[in-house]
Design an enzyme around this catalytic site. Structure first.
Site, PDB file in Angstrom:
ATOM      1  N   ARG A 235       0.826  -1.215   0.000  1.00  0.00           N
ATOM      2  CA  ARG A 235       0.000   0.000   0.000  1.00  0.00           C
ATOM      3  C   ARG A 235       0.861   1.266   0.000  1.00  0.00           C
ATOM      4  NH1 ARG A 235      -2.879  -3.037   3.902  1.00  0.00           N
ATOM      5  NH2 ARG A 235      -5.050  -3.479   3.379  1.00  0.00           N
ATOM      6  N   ILE A 236       1.796   1.330   0.950  1.00  0.00           N
ATOM      7  CA  ILE A 236       2.601   2.544   1.084  1.00  0.00           C
ATOM      8  C   ILE A 236       3.539   2.698  -0.103  1.00  0.00           C
ATOM      9  CG2 ILE A 236       4.362   3.679   2.492  1.00  0.00           C
ATOM     10  CD1 ILE A 236       3.013   2.352   4.955  1.00  0.00           C
TER      11      ILE A 236
ATOM     12  N   ARG B  27       8.040  -9.403  -3.797  1.00  0.00           N
ATOM     13  CA  ARG B  27       7.956 -10.864  -3.925  1.00  0.00           C
ATOM     14  C   ARG B  27       7.147 -11.286  -5.142  1.00  0.00           C
ATOM     15  NH1 ARG B  27       6.230 -12.730   2.062  1.00  0.00           N
ATOM     16  NH2 ARG B  27       4.937 -10.861   1.782  1.00  0.00           N
TER      17      ARG B  27
ATOM     18  N   ILE C 265      11.486   4.590   5.421  1.00  0.00           N
ATOM     19  CA  ILE C 265      10.298   4.933   6.210  1.00  0.00           C
ATOM     20  C   ILE C 265       9.629   3.649   6.689  1.00  0.00           C
ATOM     21  CG2 ILE C 265       9.867   7.226   5.270  1.00  0.00           C
ATOM     22  CD1 ILE C 265       8.044   4.151   3.913  1.00  0.00           C
ATOM     23  N   ALA C 266      10.351   2.542   6.648  1.00  0.00           N
ATOM     24  CA  ALA C 266       9.792   1.234   7.004  1.00  0.00           C
ATOM     25  C   ALA C 266       9.998   0.965   8.497  1.00  0.00           C
ATOM     26  CB  ALA C 266      10.425   0.146   6.143  1.00  0.00           C
ATOM     27  N   ARG C 267      10.940   0.112   8.817  1.00  0.00           N
ATOM     28  CA  ARG C 267      11.370  -0.140  10.186  1.00  0.00           C
ATOM     29  C   ARG C 267      12.881   0.007  10.226  1.00  0.00           C
ATOM     30  NH1 ARG C 267       7.211   1.024  11.918  1.00  0.00           N
ATOM     31  NH2 ARG C 267       5.677  -0.219  13.069  1.00  0.00           N
TER      32      ARG C 267
ATOM     33  N   GLU D 245      16.172   2.419  17.732  1.00  0.00           N
ATOM     34  CA  GLU D 245      15.325   3.547  18.098  1.00  0.00           C
ATOM     35  C   GLU D 245      14.887   3.465  19.570  1.00  0.00           C
ATOM     36  OE1 GLU D 245      11.054   5.066  16.318  1.00  0.00           O
ATOM     37  OE2 GLU D 245      12.541   4.253  14.925  1.00  0.00           O
TER      38      GLU D 245
ATOM     39  N   HIS E 130      10.785   9.751  13.658  1.00  0.00           N
ATOM     40  CA  HIS E 130       9.666   8.839  13.398  1.00  0.00           C
ATOM     41  C   HIS E 130       8.352   9.616  13.254  1.00  0.00           C
ATOM     42  CE1 HIS E 130       8.613   4.335  13.797  1.00  0.00           C
ATOM     43  NE2 HIS E 130       7.678   4.940  13.101  1.00  0.00           N
TER      44      HIS E 130
ATOM     45  N   GLY F 243       6.386   9.515  10.597  1.00  0.00           N
ATOM     46  CA  GLY F 243       5.589   8.930   9.512  1.00  0.00           C
ATOM     47  C   GLY F 243       4.103   9.184   9.567  1.00  0.00           C
TER      48      GLY F 243
END
Length: 316
Positions: free
Chosen positions: A156-157, A178, A234-236, A265, A283, A285
């Site tokens: 989605r992002i 994937r 912007i993920a983890r 973090e 963070h 986001g």
């Protein structure tokens, strides 16, 4: 009456939306401690945890028959919860997909623009009082329009980031995922992450966190990037191997990085903070009022369904 724990302070719109239950709102902003995690499983019927509330296999092992039957996560990412251990203990897990998509994509674009146009460096220059005025070769950066962006994770992002890049900046889109995606814009799927890294001017990381993606972006991928290319995460935080990134940035092997998340973090290495070619955000986001309210109400909807004995809207 069912007892509900909300692990962090939230807006009034969210905390007042639950009905027919006894709600406890924890007033601390730090993650739940080890003792609090175990007490949450032991003493409440459902919990709304969030980032950093580490419901690990060890926590579940210490509370083998939890009173808690639902972890209604506040956020789309839930890698801080061991979902398999939760299921084995009879605890369902939900999240808040959709509510965070646009806001997170906006932060990706913010980081891309700040890195490409050296905005963080320029703002620090002005604040320092050392700016001597405009001249034709001052702080030359990267022009994003027409460049190629690589999206790592076309969920989605990732798709919304790609849309903004293509329709807003005329950028060419390549992606690593994937499976192939049926997209509303032209994009090329690349089979190898290293091949993608070598083709693009900006590499944006938008995959879920978890064991499968930990250090997905490491020394090999960074070495494949072009010397001017930018890395955006912007993920983890632990999707990027922070030590390898610092090494690549210090050696000038990549052009720069924009980070909204960090491997350890909230600890951010001094080496990263010392670099001018890195933009560091805390963070941000989903840090917009409307978005956080939407996230909270989605988490509440999961909790309310649990209380009412209805199917969970966003089970993971």
């Amino acid at each position: 009456m069912k007892k509900i724990l909300i692990a962090r302070p939230l807006t009034d719109e969210v905390t007042e939306a639950l009905s027919g239950c006894d709600v406890t709102v924890r007033q601390e902003t730090a993650p739940l401690s080890a003792d609090e995690l175990r007490a949450a499983l032991r003493d409440y019927d459902a919990v709304m945890p969030t980032l950093g509330d580490a419901f690990s296999a060890e926590v579940f092992a210490d509370v083998p028959q939890p009173r808690c039957k639902l972890l209604a996560n506040f956020g789309v990412g839930y890698n801080h919860i061991d979902v398999n251990a939760a299921r084995a203990a009879g605890v369902a897990v939900t999240n808040t997909p959709g509510a965070v998509t646009d806001a997170t994509a906006d932060i990706a674009m913010t980081l891309m623009l700040m890195c490409a146009r050296r905005a963080g460096e320029g703002e620090r220059l002005v604040r320092s009082g050392a700016w001597e005025g405009w001249h034709p070769t001052q702080m030359l950066g990267l022009h994003l329009s027409g460049k190629r962006v690589g999206i790592v994770g076309m969920g989605r992002i990732g798709q919304v980031i790609a849309q903004r890049c293509h329709f807003g900046f005329g950028m060419d889109i390549s992606y690593f995922n994937r499976s192939a995606k049926d997209l509303a814009f032209p994009a090329t799927r690349v089979e190898s992450l290293e091949e993608l890294a070598g083709k693009v001017d900006v590499l944006v990381v938008a995959v879920p966190g978890g064991a499968e993606t930990r250090h997905l972006i490491g020394a090999t991928v960074l070495a494949a990037m072009q010397p001017h290319a930018l890395l955006i995460n912007i993920a983890r935080g632990d999707v990027v191997e922070e030590a390898a990134l610092i090494d690549a940035l210090q050696a000038g092997r990549i052009g720069g990085a924009g980070l909204d998340v960090y491997e350890f973090e909230p600890k951010v290495p001094q080496a990263l903070r010392d670099l001018d070619n890195v933009v560091l955000l805390p963070h941000l986001g989903t840090a917009a009022l409307e978005v956080r309210v939407d996230m909270g109400l989605m988490a509440v909807a999961n909790l309310q369904a649990f209380l009412d004995g209805q199917p969970l809207p966003n089970a993971v």
